[in-house]
Write a protein that holds these residues in place. Structure first.
Motif, PDB file in Angstrom:
ATOM      1  N   ASP A 146       0.797  -1.359  -0.139  1.00  0.00           N
ATOM      2  CA  ASP A 146      -0.128   0.079  -0.039  1.00  0.00           C
ATOM      3  C   ASP A 146       0.946   1.358   0.041  1.00  0.00           C
ATOM      4  N   LYS A 149       2.280   1.689  -3.607  1.00  0.00           N
ATOM      5  CA  LYS A 149       1.136   1.983  -4.526  1.00  0.00           C
ATOM      6  C   LYS A 149       0.901   3.559  -4.125  1.00  0.00           C
ATOM      7  N   GLY A 150       0.873   4.010  -2.834  1.00  0.00           N
ATOM      8  CA  GLY A 150       0.733   5.247  -2.747  1.00  0.00           C
ATOM      9  C   GLY A 150       1.839   6.256  -3.294  1.00  0.00           C
ATOM     10  N   LEU A 151       3.036   5.685  -3.491  1.00  0.00           N
ATOM     11  CA  LEU A 151       3.960   6.514  -4.428  1.00  0.00           C
ATOM     12  C   LEU A 151       4.026   6.372  -5.749  1.00  0.00           C
ATOM     13  N   GLY A 152       3.292   5.529  -5.964  1.00  0.00           N
ATOM     14  CA  GLY A 152       2.998   5.322  -7.616  1.00  0.00           C
ATOM     15  C   GLY A 152       3.810   4.199  -8.209  1.00  0.00           C
ATOM     16  N   ILE A 153       4.433   3.343  -7.174  1.00  0.00           N
ATOM     17  CA  ILE A 153       5.258   1.998  -7.385  1.00  0.00           C
ATOM     18  C   ILE A 153       4.113   0.969  -7.707  1.00  0.00           C
ATOM     19  N   ILE A 154       4.269   0.133  -8.855  1.00  0.00           N
ATOM     20  CA  ILE A 154       3.484  -0.942  -9.017  1.00  0.00           C
ATOM     21  C   ILE A 154       4.326  -2.169  -8.236  1.00  0.00           C
ATOM     22  N   GLN A 178      15.720   7.412  -4.678  1.00  0.00           N
ATOM     23  CA  GLN A 178      15.512   8.913  -5.170  1.00  0.00           C
ATOM     24  C   GLN A 178      16.791   9.880  -5.165  1.00  0.00           C
ATOM     25  N   THR A 183      13.835   8.113 -10.500  1.00  0.00           N
ATOM     26  CA  THR A 183      12.607   8.590 -10.174  1.00  0.00           C
ATOM     27  C   THR A 183      11.763   7.341  -9.847  1.00  0.00           C
ATOM     28  N   ILE A 184      10.465   7.480  -9.820  1.00  0.00           N
ATOM     29  CA  ILE A 184       9.208   6.538  -9.509  1.00  0.00           C
ATOM     30  C   ILE A 184       9.350   5.697 -10.797  1.00  0.00           C
ATOM     31  N   ASP A 185       9.359   6.519 -12.095  1.00  0.00           N
ATOM     32  CA  ASP A 185       9.379   5.735 -13.410  1.00  0.00           C
ATOM     33  C   ASP A 185      10.397   4.802 -13.465  1.00  0.00           C
ATOM     34  N   ASN A 188       9.925   1.762 -11.303  1.00  0.00           N
ATOM     35  CA  ASN A 188       9.095   0.864 -11.941  1.00  0.00           C
ATOM     36  C   ASN A 188       9.518  -0.202 -13.216  1.00  0.00           C
TER      37      ASN A 188
END
Length: 565
Positions: A146, A149-154, A178, A183-185, A188
């Motif tokens: 959770d 997911k809140g950070l945008g990581i799948i 970071q 980055t988050i991308d 991912n």
């Protein structure tokens, strides 16, 4: 039921209560461990130097429940005296019950507290971490997922990955990645990097990469390119690769550059692709000392398989008549040729050259002079240049093919650069047809500096008193240096009173020029250098070369006799 298992160093107690099992191991002394009274073996002394924990797994509400920690020492101190009884099991259970062992309706519960109300799960701390049960692991995984997911990581790819026991550890990893520029991308793209410990994996790897030459601001970029390096062992995997690179003569200051251009090299095995590719290149004539510069220029070379990539390309090019020695010299200067795909790039480009009028027997010369032509988008470039030569220079497609045979670099030459020397010649009164003929005979004209051409033309007209028609017959005049060749040789001829053509005193080596000055005749002028298919470079009239020239190496002969930009 109580059973015991004896080892030379450890003693294991196995307790079974209502289908639940607990195991406790205790070191014992090297003195006689037990005494026998009636055929049964019993311990006479128990010693324990460390705290031990009994871990029970709850299976039902009636099963054994255990508190956070149990000190075996507190249990064993009451059983320190020898056991002399025919019923040792009952005596041992009696001793244990006096040490806060509760017996109730065939159920035993070990506890350090007197309360009968226990939490559902309360796991002990083992060594440096927390041992979690299945339920705790599931709860922690849900909390961490959770958070991600809140950070945008799948977190889908993390299903089979062992995650940290607390969210604080995962937060530390994300923030550290970071901080180095990811980055988050980027995470991912390779979420498995979240399984790497900051202190055990990431920091040691990044520290070593910085030590070998990758600057700290570029570490993030490097991890983006090859995140798998975070899983590597510095001592077992990274250090041997760096030693291999130094062993093939890559300069220490170039190691970082090589790794940035081809990070995947850190994942190769030394005895695999890297060693075989180097061995094959040496076998076809590449100088071992040139392997390092080749890899520095084109690091992907070490990742190419010999059987499927390097050897097929070399064999195909040699089939056009390029000798292996010349092929080796060509690869030393342009190793990136091996990076062109044979079926999708090299063969189509060779077919394209033939379709534009290049003779097959001249393909070897074209490739040897300009190996990069094999990797260009050749059809588009040739079409553009052919139209330009036809419209601006009045050179037909057949003449354009002869130009490419002599100087294939023209396919990549800027058209504005080509026009400048052409306009200079036309401004000196030379007709367009004659300029076209000069370019076909000496394509190097289109790459010359106009200022240099002005000085040479002025010396021709004012000092040498020659007509411009002579440069139409010998356009190579503009390619020679005015100060180092034209002026000194003309002065020698003027002092001797010799009158000869431009080609006779310019198109020869210094030694040949001296021989001509000493001779009593003027020999017939010869053609320029040529490349014969299937053999070495040869110069017409080579039989007149003195014996000293035979001592030159193949590389010197190639350098001296080839025509290049």
């Amino acid at each position: 039921m109580l059973s015991d298992t004896v080892n030379y160093n450890l003693c294991f107690f196995v307790f079974v209560f209502d289908g639940s099992i607990a195991v406790c191991k205790t070191p014992i002394s090297q003195s006689p461990w037990w005494r026998s009274s009636s055929g049964n073996h019993f311990f006479s002394k128990f010693r324990c130097v460390d705290k031990m924990s009994l871990i029970f797994r709850k299976k039902s509400s009636s099963s054994l429940q255990l508190y956070r920690s149990l000190y075996v020492t507190s249990l064993i101190t009451h059983v320190s005296e020898p056991i002399h009884s025919s019923k040792p099991l009952e005596n041992l259970c009696h001793k244990l019950s006096s040490s806060r062992v509760l017996s109730r309706s065939s159920r035993l519960c070990f506890s350090t507290q007197s309360s009968n109300k226990f939490p559902e799960y309360e796991m002990p701390t083992v060594t440096w971490g927390v041992v979690q049960g299945r339920k705790e692991k599931l709860v922690s995984r849900v909390i961490i997922c959770d958070y991600l997911k809140g950070l945008g990581i799948i977190p889908d790819e993390l299903e089979d990955l062992e995650l940290p026991s607390t969210i604080e550890v995962m937060k530390e990893r994300v923030e550290f990645l970071q901080k180095i520029g990811l980055t988050i991308d980027d995470i991912n793209e390779y979420p498995l990097m979240l399984g790497c410990s900051v202190r055990k994996n990431i920091i040691p790897v990044l520290g070593y990469l910085e030590k070998v030459g990758i600057s700290r601001p570029k570490l993030g970029e490097f991890i983006k390119s090859y995140p798998q390096v975070l899983h590597a062992s510095v001592v077992v995997e990274l250090v041997p690769v760096i030693k291999f690179l130094r062993g093939i003569d890559i300069e220490r200051q170039d190691i970082g550059y090589v790794l940035m251009k081809y990070p995947e090299i850190l994942g190769f095995k030394l005895e695999g692709t890297m060693s075989t590719s180097v061995g094959y290149l040496v076998s076809i004539g590449v100088n071992p000392r040139d392997i390092g510069p080749m890899v520095t220029q084109f690091p992907c070379l070490l990742g190419m398989r010999v059987g499927t990539r390097i050897k097929p390309t070399v064999d195909y090019l040699v089939s056009f008549g390029i000798p292996k020695k010349i092929m080796a010299r060509m690869l030393e200067k342009r190793p990136n040729v091996l990076g062109y795909d044979l079926e999708e790039t090299i063969k189509p480009n060779v077919d394209c050259l033939v379709s534009f009028g290049i003779r097959r027997e001249m393909l070897a010369s074209v490739i040897a002079q300009y190996p990069q032509i094999l990797g260009l988008p050749l059809k588009a470039k040739l079409s553009s240049q052919q139209n330009f030569f036809n419209l601006k220079l009045k050179i037909d497609p057949e003449g354009f093919a002869r130009v490419i045979e002599k100087m294939p670099q023209i396919v990549s030459l800027n058209q504005t650069v080509i026009l400048r020397p052409i306009e200079f010649l036309r401004a000196r009164g030379i007709f367009a047809e004659d300029v076209a003929r000069m370019v076909i005979k000496c394509p190097q004209l289109v790459a010359l500096q106009v200022e240099s051409m002005k000085n040479s033309f002025h010396f021709l007209k004012c000092e040498m008193k020659r007509a411009f028609e002579e440069v139409i017959e010998f356009p190579e005049y503009f390619t020679y240096s005015l100060d180092s060749r034209i002026k000194p040789r003309y002065q020698r001829l003027a002092n001797k009173g010799i009158r000869c053509s431009l080609a006779w005193f310019l198109n020869c080596s210094d030694q040949r020029f001296e021989e001509r000055l000493q001779a009593d005749y003027i020999e017939v002028e010869s053609e320029g250098p040529s490349f014969f298919m299937g053999g070495k470079l040869d110069l017409p009239g080579g039989e007149l070369v003195s014996d000293e020239d035979e001592d030159e190496s193949d590389g010197e002969v190639l350098y001296r006799r080839t025509v290049s930009l």
